[in-house]
Scaffold this active site. Structure first.
Site, mmCIF file in Angstrom:
data_model
loop_
_atom_site.group_PDB
_atom_site.id
_atom_site.type_symbol
_atom_site.label_atom_id
_atom_site.label_comp_id
_atom_site.label_asym_id
_atom_site.label_seq_id
_atom_site.Cartn_x
_atom_site.Cartn_y
_atom_site.Cartn_z
ATOM 1 N N CYS A 135 -3.313 1.689 6.253
ATOM 2 C CA CYS A 135 -3.730 0.941 7.444
ATOM 3 C C CYS A 135 -4.359 1.867 8.476
ATOM 4 O O CYS A 135 -5.056 1.409 9.372
ATOM 5 C CB CYS A 135 -2.549 0.193 8.024
ATOM 6 S SG CYS A 135 -1.143 1.276 8.327
ATOM 7 N N ASN A 154 0.807 -1.236 0.000
ATOM 8 C CA ASN A 154 0.000 0.000 0.000
ATOM 9 C C ASN A 154 0.835 1.279 0.000
ATOM 10 O O ASN A 154 0.481 2.255 -0.659
ATOM 11 C CB ASN A 154 -1.014 -0.019 1.146
ATOM 12 C CG ASN A 154 -0.360 -0.029 2.492
ATOM 13 O OD1 ASN A 154 0.679 -0.636 2.696
ATOM 14 N ND2 ASN A 154 -0.961 0.660 3.441
ATOM 15 N N GLU A 211 3.352 -5.445 12.295
ATOM 16 C CA GLU A 211 2.434 -4.306 12.089
ATOM 17 C C GLU A 211 1.335 -4.811 11.170
ATOM 18 O O GLU A 211 1.581 -5.047 9.987
ATOM 19 C CB GLU A 211 3.178 -3.139 11.442
ATOM 20 C CG GLU A 211 4.351 -2.611 12.244
ATOM 21 C CD GLU A 211 3.955 -2.002 13.572
ATOM 22 O OE1 GLU A 211 2.808 -1.548 13.695
ATOM 23 O OE2 GLU A 211 4.785 -2.021 14.491
ATOM 24 N N GLU A 213 7.101 0.451 16.080
ATOM 25 C CA GLU A 213 8.182 0.971 15.264
ATOM 26 C C GLU A 213 8.378 2.448 15.605
ATOM 27 O O GLU A 213 7.666 2.998 16.435
ATOM 28 C CB GLU A 213 7.831 0.813 13.775
ATOM 29 C CG GLU A 213 7.648 -0.640 13.363
ATOM 30 C CD GLU A 213 7.446 -0.826 11.866
ATOM 31 O OE1 GLU A 213 6.549 -0.175 11.306
ATOM 32 O OE2 GLU A 213 8.200 -1.612 11.265
HETATM 33 P P1 NAD Z 1 0.122 -9.398 3.019
HETATM 34 O O1 NAD Z 1 0.128 -9.905 4.416
HETATM 35 O O2 NAD Z 1 -0.581 -10.183 1.989
HETATM 36 O O3 NAD Z 1 1.617 -9.241 2.461
HETATM 37 C C1 NAD Z 1 2.579 -8.445 3.114
HETATM 38 C C2 NAD Z 1 3.966 -8.959 2.742
HETATM 39 O O4 NAD Z 1 4.124 -10.264 3.309
HETATM 40 C C3 NAD Z 1 4.197 -9.117 1.245
HETATM 41 O O5 NAD Z 1 5.532 -8.779 0.951
HETATM 42 C C4 NAD Z 1 3.963 -10.601 1.027
HETATM 43 O O6 NAD Z 1 4.624 -11.115 -0.096
HETATM 44 C C5 NAD Z 1 4.527 -11.186 2.315
HETATM 45 N N1 NAD Z 1 4.018 -12.502 2.684
HETATM 46 C C6 NAD Z 1 2.815 -13.059 2.361
HETATM 47 N N2 NAD Z 1 2.737 -14.300 2.879
HETATM 48 C C7 NAD Z 1 3.899 -14.536 3.539
HETATM 49 C C8 NAD Z 1 4.402 -15.643 4.281
HETATM 50 N N3 NAD Z 1 3.701 -16.765 4.444
HETATM 51 N N4 NAD Z 1 5.634 -15.544 4.834
HETATM 52 C C9 NAD Z 1 6.352 -14.404 4.685
HETATM 53 N N5 NAD Z 1 5.941 -13.344 3.990
HETATM 54 C C10 NAD Z 1 4.709 -13.391 3.428
HETATM 55 O O7 NAD Z 1 -0.408 -7.912 3.103
HETATM 56 P P2 NAD Z 1 -0.703 -6.915 1.893
HETATM 57 O O8 NAD Z 1 -1.976 -7.360 1.240
HETATM 58 O O9 NAD Z 1 0.527 -6.735 1.082
HETATM 59 O O10 NAD Z 1 -0.943 -5.536 2.680
HETATM 60 C C11 NAD Z 1 -2.171 -5.132 3.190
HETATM 61 C C12 NAD Z 1 -2.246 -5.365 4.684
HETATM 62 O O11 NAD Z 1 -1.170 -4.695 5.332
HETATM 63 C C13 NAD Z 1 -3.503 -4.805 5.304
HETATM 64 O O12 NAD Z 1 -4.022 -5.738 6.211
HETATM 65 C C14 NAD Z 1 -3.019 -3.573 6.047
HETATM 66 O O13 NAD Z 1 -3.799 -3.176 7.137
HETATM 67 C C15 NAD Z 1 -1.669 -3.999 6.472
HETATM 68 N N6 NAD Z 1 -0.833 -2.847 6.784
HETATM 69 C C16 NAD Z 1 -0.519 -2.583 8.093
HETATM 70 C C17 NAD Z 1 0.255 -1.475 8.423
HETATM 71 C C18 NAD Z 1 0.625 -1.171 9.849
HETATM 72 O O14 NAD Z 1 1.503 -0.348 10.053
HETATM 73 N N7 NAD Z 1 0.015 -1.784 10.839
HETATM 74 C C19 NAD Z 1 0.719 -0.639 7.404
HETATM 75 C C20 NAD Z 1 0.364 -0.926 6.087
HETATM 76 C C21 NAD Z 1 -0.400 -2.039 5.784
#
Ligand code: NAD
Length: 480
Positions: free
Chosen positions: A282, A150, A248, A461
């Site tokens: 997020c 995002n 996060e 963080e």
């Molecule tokens: P996601 O969990 O699908 O992917 C995030 C990252 O993790 C990607 O690089 C992905 O390739 C990797 N990943 C996926 N499966 C994995 C596994 N089994 N092992 C290791 N790595 C793996 O999330 P997304 O769809 O890319 O992002 C959206 C989500 O992120 C939303 O839920 C949003 O709320 C959250 N988010 C949170 C924050 C925060 O600061 N809390 C900030 C931004 C986004």
């Protein structure tokens, strides 16, 4: 077609298995680049390189590490236009958002931790007549950073910068959906003279290369930002290996509006907190609670404004919203609009895909959507949608709105609008959120603890919190 490479040991290379993943431009729905489909063999190579580089990097005076990191910041700045266009094209976000938020913040992340490390001092605790404790904070070794799509470079550098500043070597993986600016960053690191192997960037799917990082015994800490379900999977693998974990995760943030607020300020900020980055931040406030005396006034003014928000191709300077990140994500968001109707909600505006003229007719555009008439505990109000969809609900008392706001499994951020100072503090105290904004939204100070409670994450963080996470504390006592 652009072919992205892994960056391992200072060289630009394909994945060991020779595989590639298509990279789609959300604005047009067309494949425009390919990225390496890396796996455990690539992680292994990166770990070998990082181990070798660790002796150099961790023993380098921090002033020298800091100066290399400042060169990286300047390197991004020197290629600002290129980074801004790349981020907007890869993610679908309006160009002006990438220009004003994403890329400048990536520069700040490097500057902030490059200078922060120079002020990071060890604590000491004197015991009168007995002796002195002093606490050393040593780098952990090799750490893994995994980030989402995002805010691609913004969140990628938010992890990498403190990890490097603290003296660690890093294996980092951007989202496979938005890899482009991470690739440009690897070029900048090379140009900046960062020693080979200090930062290694591997591209590919989470369940392949991400999983291999999490399982690797020599990667001693994982800093992850992404979905709650992924966080759970990562924790289940990494926790029994006693890795340090920073998670996060998702959110379902309340935006609470009292009748005594500054209405105009609230309304324009609520437009942003609802739909900035197509609602894919997020911290966006997706559940809007309005005190009953101004419910009608708010609904009419807000819906009017939302109807006038322009959904357009990312380079359009007038665009309020660009494309959402992928076809799958667009369909997920639309499925929640259908669910809202099934759950008794009324779509006041939006709720559908927007088809733009060629060449954008296959892009993933959604109309900003406002839904009313749902109960606070239905699925649409409990599950993260992460798109341009908000719900509006009236409330009567503070107790009632606190209970509704705290009713989800998440606890990332909350916004409260009121001119009553005592009430503002009462609300901030009672909201189950890692971050509370009073009469504002997304004002960021990089020194403050950043993160969520409950299913929104583990750890914080930002500032010293990040430098503490990326170091091991060792207490030393000496007798007087
Ligand atoms: P996601 O969990 O699908 O992917 C995030 C990252 O993790 C990607 O690089 C992905 O390739 C990797 N990943 C996926 N499966 C994995 C596994 N089994 N092992 C290791 N790595 C793996 O999330 P997304 O769809 O890319 O992002 C959206 C989500 O992120 C939303 O839920 C949003 O709320 C959250 N988010 C949170 C924050 C925060 O600061 N809390 C900030 C931004 C986004």
């Amino acid at each position: 077609m652009k072919i992205i490479k892994n960056y391992i040991n200072g060289t630009f290379i394909d994945a060991e298995n020779g595989g590639f993943i298509d990279n789609v431009e959300p604005a047009t729905g067309q494949v425009y680049a390919k990225i390496p489909q890396s796996g455990s063999a690539d992680v292994e190579k990166a770990v070998i390189a990082a181990k070798e580089a660790y002796t150099i990097w961790s023993n380098m005076p921090k002033e020298d590490r800091s100066s290399i990191m400042m060169k990286v910041a300047r390197g991004i700045e020197n290629r600002m236009e290129e980074f801004v266009h790349a981020e907007s094209r890869d993610n679908g976000k309006p160009l002006k958002l990438a220009a004003h938020v994403d890329i400048p913040r990536a520069v700040s992340n490097f500057e902030f931790f490059a200078t922060g490390i120079l002020h990071f001092s060890s604590e000491s605790h004197y015991m009168e007549g007995v002796g002195v404790n002093y606490t050393l904070r040593k780098p952990i070794g090799i750490v893994g950073c995994i980030s989402p799509w995002n805010l691609p470079l913004y969140l990628f550098t938010w992890k990498i910068a403190p990890a490097l500043a603290a003296g660690n070597c890093v294996i980092a993986k951007p989202s496979e959906i938005t890899p482009m600016t991470a690739y440009l960053l690897s070029e900048v690191c090379k140009e900046a003279g960062m020693p080979d192997g200090v930062l290694n960037i591997v591209h590919g799917y989470g369940h392949e290369v991400g999983d291999a990082m999490v399982r690797h015994k020599d990667i001693k800490a994982i800093s992850f930002t992404g979905g709650t379900q992924t966080g759970k999977t990562i924790a289940s693998i990494a926790a029994p290996m006693f890795k340090k974990l920073s998670l996060e995760l998702g959110g379902k943030n309340p935006n609470i509006i009292f009748a005594d607020c500054d209405f105009d300020d609230m309304l324009s900020t609520t437009m942003r907190s609802s739909f900035a980055n197509q609602g894919q931040i997020c911290l966006c406030g997706s559940r809007i609670f309005i005190e009953r005396p101004i419910y009608e006034k708010f609904r009419n003014a807000f819906v009017e404004k939302v109807k006038n928000a322009k959904v357009s191709y990312p380079e359009d300077p007038q665009a309020h919203l660009g494309a959402v990140v992928s076809e799958a994500h667009m369909n997920k968001v639309l499925s929640y609009v259908e669910l809202a109707k099934e759950e008794g909600g009324t779509v006041l505006t939006g709720g559908e895909r927007v088809i733009l003229p060629a060449p954008y007719q296959n892009g993933f555009y959604l109309a900003p959507t406002v839904i009313e008439g749902l109960s606070f505990d239905c699925r649409v109000n409990q599950e993260e949608i992460f798109g341009p969809v908000v719900t509006i609900m009236p409330f009567d008392t503070e107790e009632e709105v606190i209970a509704m706001a705290n009713s989800t499994e998440y606890g990332l951020s909350a916004t409260v609008w009121t001119s009553n100072l005592k009430r503002a503090h009462r609300m901030a105290d009672q909201l189950q959120s890692g971050i509370v904004w009073l009469n504002s939204w997304l004002v960021r100070d990089l020194r403050t603890p950043f993160g969520g409670m409950k299913a929104s994450g583990v750890g914080r963080e930002g500032g010293w919190e990040a430098l503490r996470f990326f170091t091991e504390a060792k207490n030393v006592f000496i007798k007087q």
